[in-house]
Design a protein around this motif. Structure first.
Motif, PDB file in Angstrom:
ATOM      1  N   ARG A 227     -41.997 -38.180 -14.656  1.00 27.53           N
ATOM      2  CA  ARG A 227     -41.544 -36.781 -14.151  1.00 27.53           C
ATOM      3  C   ARG A 227     -42.471 -36.490 -12.891  1.00 27.53           C
ATOM      4  O   ARG A 227     -43.449 -37.264 -12.837  1.00 27.53           O
ATOM      5  CB  ARG A 227     -41.923 -35.641 -15.238  1.00 27.53           C
ATOM      6  CG  ARG A 227     -41.353 -35.783 -16.740  1.00 27.53           C
ATOM      7  CD  ARG A 227     -39.881 -35.371 -16.400  1.00 27.53           C
ATOM      8  NE  ARG A 227     -39.125 -35.587 -17.469  1.00 27.53           N
ATOM      9  CZ  ARG A 227     -38.853 -34.494 -18.666  1.00 27.53           C
ATOM     10  NH1 ARG A 227     -39.043 -33.510 -18.503  1.00 27.53           N
ATOM     11  NH2 ARG A 227     -38.046 -35.115 -19.658  1.00 27.53           N
ATOM     12  N   THR A 228     -41.881 -35.615 -12.023  1.00 30.72           N
ATOM     13  CA  THR A 228     -42.703 -35.218 -10.892  1.00 30.72           C
ATOM     14  C   THR A 228     -43.520 -33.920 -11.135  1.00 30.72           C
ATOM     15  O   THR A 228     -42.451 -32.904 -11.440  1.00 30.72           O
ATOM     16  CB  THR A 228     -42.068 -35.279  -9.622  1.00 30.72           C
ATOM     17  OG1 THR A 228     -41.537 -36.446  -9.123  1.00 30.72           O
ATOM     18  CG2 THR A 228     -43.038 -34.709  -8.397  1.00 30.72           C
TER      19      THR A 228
ATOM     20  N   ALA B 283     -52.322 -30.595  -6.765  1.00 32.18           N
ATOM     21  CA  ALA B 283     -51.975 -31.943  -6.621  1.00 32.18           C
ATOM     22  C   ALA B 283     -50.457 -31.957  -7.319  1.00 32.18           C
ATOM     23  O   ALA B 283     -50.201 -31.541  -8.393  1.00 32.18           O
ATOM     24  CB  ALA B 283     -53.008 -32.701  -7.407  1.00 32.18           C
ATOM     25  N   THR B 284     -49.570 -32.735  -6.547  1.00 28.31           N
ATOM     26  CA  THR B 284     -48.530 -33.324  -7.210  1.00 28.31           C
ATOM     27  C   THR B 284     -48.566 -34.694  -7.327  1.00 28.31           C
ATOM     28  O   THR B 284     -48.904 -35.596  -6.774  1.00 28.31           O
ATOM     29  CB  THR B 284     -47.257 -33.098  -6.151  1.00 28.31           C
ATOM     30  OG1 THR B 284     -47.257 -31.766  -5.999  1.00 28.31           O
ATOM     31  CG2 THR B 284     -46.302 -33.307  -6.625  1.00 28.31           C
TER      32      THR B 284
ATOM     33  N   VAL C  39     -49.364 -40.297  -6.322  1.00 26.90           N
ATOM     34  CA  VAL C  39     -49.757 -39.155  -6.017  1.00 26.90           C
ATOM     35  C   VAL C  39     -49.060 -38.626  -4.614  1.00 26.90           C
ATOM     36  O   VAL C  39     -48.881 -39.378  -3.560  1.00 26.90           O
ATOM     37  CB  VAL C  39     -51.221 -38.850  -5.741  1.00 26.90           C
ATOM     38  CG1 VAL C  39     -51.642 -37.594  -5.236  1.00 26.90           C
ATOM     39  CG2 VAL C  39     -51.946 -39.170  -7.013  1.00 26.90           C
ATOM     40  N   VAL C  40     -48.633 -37.220  -4.611  1.00 29.53           N
ATOM     41  CA  VAL C  40     -47.773 -36.759  -3.376  1.00 29.53           C
ATOM     42  C   VAL C  40     -48.375 -35.855  -2.558  1.00 29.53           C
ATOM     43  O   VAL C  40     -49.287 -34.872  -3.322  1.00 29.53           O
ATOM     44  CB  VAL C  40     -46.429 -36.457  -4.045  1.00 29.53           C
ATOM     45  CG1 VAL C  40     -45.377 -36.018  -2.901  1.00 29.53           C
ATOM     46  CG2 VAL C  40     -45.867 -37.285  -4.940  1.00 29.53           C
ATOM     47  N   VAL C  41     -48.533 -35.766  -1.416  1.00 33.34           N
ATOM     48  CA  VAL C  41     -48.973 -34.651  -0.558  1.00 33.34           C
ATOM     49  C   VAL C  41     -47.810 -33.818  -0.492  1.00 33.34           C
ATOM     50  O   VAL C  41     -46.669 -33.937  -0.224  1.00 33.34           O
ATOM     51  CB  VAL C  41     -49.548 -35.156   0.725  1.00 33.34           C
ATOM     52  CG1 VAL C  41     -48.348 -35.189   1.604  1.00 33.34           C
ATOM     53  CG2 VAL C  41     -50.507 -34.491   1.149  1.00 33.34           C
ATOM     54  N   PRO C  42     -48.034 -32.364  -0.638  1.00 38.02           N
ATOM     55  CA  PRO C  42     -47.096 -31.439  -0.448  1.00 38.02           C
ATOM     56  C   PRO C  42     -46.566 -31.298   0.772  1.00 38.02           C
ATOM     57  O   PRO C  42     -47.091 -31.744   1.840  1.00 38.02           O
ATOM     58  CB  PRO C  42     -47.729 -30.076  -0.848  1.00 38.02           C
ATOM     59  CG  PRO C  42     -48.954 -30.256  -1.578  1.00 38.02           C
ATOM     60  CD  PRO C  42     -49.319 -31.780  -1.013  1.00 38.02           C
ATOM     61  N   ALA C  43     -45.324 -31.088   0.783  1.00 38.23           N
ATOM     62  CA  ALA C  43     -44.695 -30.992   2.206  1.00 38.23           C
ATOM     63  C   ALA C  43     -45.225 -29.771   3.210  1.00 38.23           C
ATOM     64  O   ALA C  43     -45.567 -28.650   2.825  1.00 38.23           O
ATOM     65  CB  ALA C  43     -43.161 -30.692   1.957  1.00 38.23           C
ATOM     66  N   GLY C  44     -45.566 -30.085   4.313  1.00 34.39           N
ATOM     67  CA  GLY C  44     -46.013 -29.189   5.395  1.00 34.39           C
ATOM     68  C   GLY C  44     -44.855 -28.969   6.357  1.00 34.39           C
ATOM     69  O   GLY C  44     -44.151 -28.155   6.332  1.00 34.39           O
TER      70      GLY C  44
ATOM     71  N   ALA D  41     -44.643 -36.464   1.098  1.00 34.23           N
ATOM     72  CA  ALA D  41     -44.729 -37.820   1.268  1.00 34.23           C
ATOM     73  C   ALA D  41     -45.831 -38.519   0.115  1.00 34.23           C
ATOM     74  O   ALA D  41     -46.679 -37.879  -0.246  1.00 34.23           O
ATOM     75  CB  ALA D  41     -45.650 -38.403   2.711  1.00 34.23           C
ATOM     76  N   ILE D  42     -45.373 -39.676  -0.338  1.00 36.20           N
ATOM     77  CA  ILE D  42     -45.898 -40.306  -1.515  1.00 36.20           C
ATOM     78  C   ILE D  42     -47.176 -41.103  -0.799  1.00 36.20           C
ATOM     79  O   ILE D  42     -47.094 -41.797   0.156  1.00 36.20           O
ATOM     80  CB  ILE D  42     -45.152 -41.273  -2.219  1.00 36.20           C
ATOM     81  CG1 ILE D  42     -44.029 -40.746  -2.985  1.00 36.20           C
ATOM     82  CG2 ILE D  42     -46.032 -42.026  -3.279  1.00 36.20           C
ATOM     83  CD1 ILE D  42     -43.188 -41.583  -3.569  1.00 36.20           C
TER      84      ILE D  42
END
Length: 127
Positions: free
Chosen positions: A47-48, A60-61, A82-87, A92-93
């Motif tokens: 799951r994400t 944190a995603t 760990v994923v950075v949220p979209a800006g 992006a992973i």
């Protein structure tokens, strides 16, 4: 939640090491019910999740799997990435257990040059 700080740091800094797992504590009834359904789901084990800290709205995603769950054990999530949220663009992973072929080739080249002269190099394989 234990491990949140490291996950949030890793989401912001690609050089930071993410936690191996996140441990969930003090769960409410709705979250426990959701986890019980996830534990029985053999189709979607990964799951994400986006986890937000209520104190300061830091989030944190992470892509996770349910590592431990049940009566008498702490609920733990194994962190895959760990994923950075979209800006400006898509999310992006930053961290993942999956590496590109170029990264693997570069590491194998480093290992091959690190061996003493005449040492057998068959202890690693290149696919």
């Amino acid at each position: 939640m234990r491990g949140f700080h490291r996950a949030a740091v890793a989401a912001a800094d690609p050089d930071a090491m993410p936690p191996a797992q996140l441990v969930l504590v003090g769960l409410d009834e709705a979250t426990r019910a959701w986890l019980a359904m996830w534990a029985e789901d053999s189709e979607r084990v990964r799951r994400t999740l986006t986890i937000r800290r209520l104190l300061d709205d830091r989030e944190a995603t992470a892509v996770v799997t349910l590592a431990s769950y049940g009566y008498g054990v702490e609920t733990a999530l194994a962190v895959e990435s760990v994923v950075v949220p979209a800006g400006e663009g898509p999310a992006a992973i930053l961290r993942s257990g999956v590496h590109t072929k170029e990264e693997i080739d570069a590491m194998l080249a480093v290992l091959a040059t690190a061996l003493p002269e005449g040492e057998e190099s068959s202890w690693f394989a290149h696919v």
